[in-house]
Design an enzyme around this catalytic site. Structure first.
Site: not given
Length: 525
Positions: A86, A181, A183, A237-239, A241
């Site tokens: 783009c 685009h 992506e 939480g995810v991070d 853990s």
């Protein structure tokens, strides 16, 4: 480790598109390491990074305007393939001697591109075949300007009815430009296009895999901390853990996790964290019961921002107290991830847009003597989840809906009281349980319950009751920047409402939030 997973690398220069991080995530999904830098990076920085290919992102500005962003000249002198997307295509055309004009027809949304010449980028890619036998691609456009004249040495490889140069390339230099685009998922063959650029044109190898990332992270942790002790604030939480699991695998008992139960967690969450990480995985974990401290600190505070600050400051105080009790601790671990640290640090001129400037250390004392360990610092959230699965963490935990840092502190409106938190915990647990039972949980992006500090009249049996109100909230979104309220079935909502009112003494009314974002935010506070 025999192979350096960072050896094969793509550089992405950001011109301000909302999709730029998505380009980086797609390249990582392909299996190749990449980094995202501001557009005005220096030649020296590019040389040092030594990419095998460069991608120029889209952006909101116009190449025809004075002072608009340009790619460094060295990008086109480095001898590596370049893909302009783009705005990236437009600045490539402009800088290499072509022409860019404002278009009399702006293209936003779906478009069909006709491939008019074979090229390595679009080779064997098609969504349909036109009447003339040409390949047609379903793509996503988002542009006003267009390339009116391609530079010398380039050929047009695709077009639309209103965009005669929808894609171009220079065969000798391996420069490519696409006006759409690739992506975004709306461009159906976008992932194949990016794969052909990264793997076939740039000749990269697939080294960036979950297993290799884990092996690399463990080696780097061992090299950095040696036999010294590391402290981690584990939230469940995810991070945090995944950070805990990586550190545990790397240094074992030299990791001490501190889990602060602040009384603002979901139903049974504190017990579940201790059971999973302490009993099941065998981590060294200290549980701090700080509910009373947090509730005392929050007394009389109604403003959401003041509540957030109070919760954050109290957490730092509690964590610091526990950390000071641990002898010989030399390192503090954090679950900082890549979007947290992408900022304008690579901006040489100061003109580049900041994507996000943030650091997970916020609130820690400046004179802190502990070194910092951030094993997830290079990873996007989807990558963190993938390596979490590889490390043995349960799917349901890794793919849970987002939960705010202040927890129920921003889901109880106004002043926080233990009674309110206890009622909200139970109501929210019923809502989530029913979403799972109806196979709706993974079909909505986020769902939760909000406690409203207002009473409403109800009838239970023959008796009048005057109790509290809760609101159910469920949204559908791709990026959490905008969101639609989820159109959950009426029968489902009725069942949840009946269960909450009948099973929880203290709640007399349930409402459903049908506000989109914008104008509303997803969380109420």
């Amino acid at each position: 480790m025999t192979t350096n997973i960072h050896d094969q690398r793509i550089l992405i220069l950001d011109f301000g598109s909302q999709y730029t991080q998505l380009i980086a995530r797609r390249v990582r999904e392909i299996g190749v390491y990449c980094e995202l830098w501001a557009w005005d990076v220096t030649e020296e920085q590019i040389r040092e990074f030594n990419p095998q290919g460069i991608i120029l992102s889209g952006g909101p500005e116009s190449v025809t305007e004075e002072g608009s962003p340009r790619a460094p000249d060295y990008v086109f002198e480095a001898g590596v393939p370049v893909l302009g997307v783009c705005y990236g295509m437009q600045t490539m055309a402009h800088q290499l001697g072509g022409g860019v004009l404002g278009s009399d027809k702006r293209e936003f949304g779906y478009a069909q591109v006709e491939v008019i010449k074979p090229s390595p980028l679009l080779d064997k890619i098609e969504d349909a075949i036109g009447d003339n036998g040409a390949a047609l691609l379903d793509v996503w456009m988002s542009h006003g300007d267009k390339v009116a004249a391609i530079p010398e040495g380039f050929e047009t490889i695709a077009q639309t009815a209103s965009c005669p140069h929808a894609a171009m390339y220079n065969e000798e230099k391996q420069f490519y430009g696409v006006q759409f685009h690739p992506e975004v998922t709306h461009t159906r063959q976008g992932m194949r296009l990016l794969t052909q650029f990264v793997m076939d044109i740039c000749k990269c190898e697939k080294l960036w895999t979950a297993g290799a990332i884990i092996e690399d992270a463990i080696e780097r942790i061992k090299e950095k901390v040696g036999d010294e002790r590391v402290i981690l604030g584990l939230s469940g939480g995810v991070d945090s853990s995944v950070t805990a699991m990586l550190l545990h695998r790397a240094i074992g008992k030299n990791l001490t996790c501190v889990f602060v139960d602040n009384g603002l967690l979901r139903l049974n969450e504190a017990d579940q964290v201790m059971e999973m990480f302490g009993d099941h995985f065998g981590l060294n974990i200290i549980r701090v019961d700080a509910e009373g401290r947090f509730l005392d600190r929050l007394k009389g505070i109604e403003d959401p921002e003041l509540k957030r600050k109070a919760i954050g400051n109290e957490f730092v105080r509690v964590f610091d107290e526990e950390a000071s009790k641990l002898e010989n601790a030399k390192w503090l671990a954090q679950g900082t991830i890549y979007p947290d640290v992408i900022e304008s640090a690579g901006s040489a001129t100061g003109k580049a847009h900041v994507i996000k400037s943030h650091h997970n250390v916020g609130g820690l004392p400046e004179d802190m003597e502990l070194g910092l360990v951030e094993p997830l610092r290079e990873l996007f959230k989807d990558e963190v989840r993938k390596i979490g699965l590889e490390l043995g963490l349960p799917y349901d935990m890794l793919y849970r809906h987002p939960f705010p840092g202040p927890g129920l502190g921003v889901r109880v409106l106004g002043e926080i009281k233990k009674e309110y938190c206890d009622l909200l915990r139970r109501a929210d647990a019923i809502f989530i349980e029913e979403l799972y039972a109806a196979d709706l949980y993974q079909k909505v992006s986020q769902a939760f319950t909000v406690f409203l500090p207002v009473r409403s009249v109800g009838v239970m049996g023959d008796a009048r009751k005057y109790d509290w109100v809760v609101s159910l909230r469920a949204v559908e979104t791709i990026d959490f920047m905008t969101a639609h309220w989820a159109h959950l079935p009426y029968d489902f909502l009725g069942k949840v409402s009946n269960r909450i009112i009948n099973e929880i003494d203290g709640i007399s009314r349930v409402v459903y939030d049908i506000s989109g974002k914008p104008p509303a935010t997803i969380e109420w506070e």
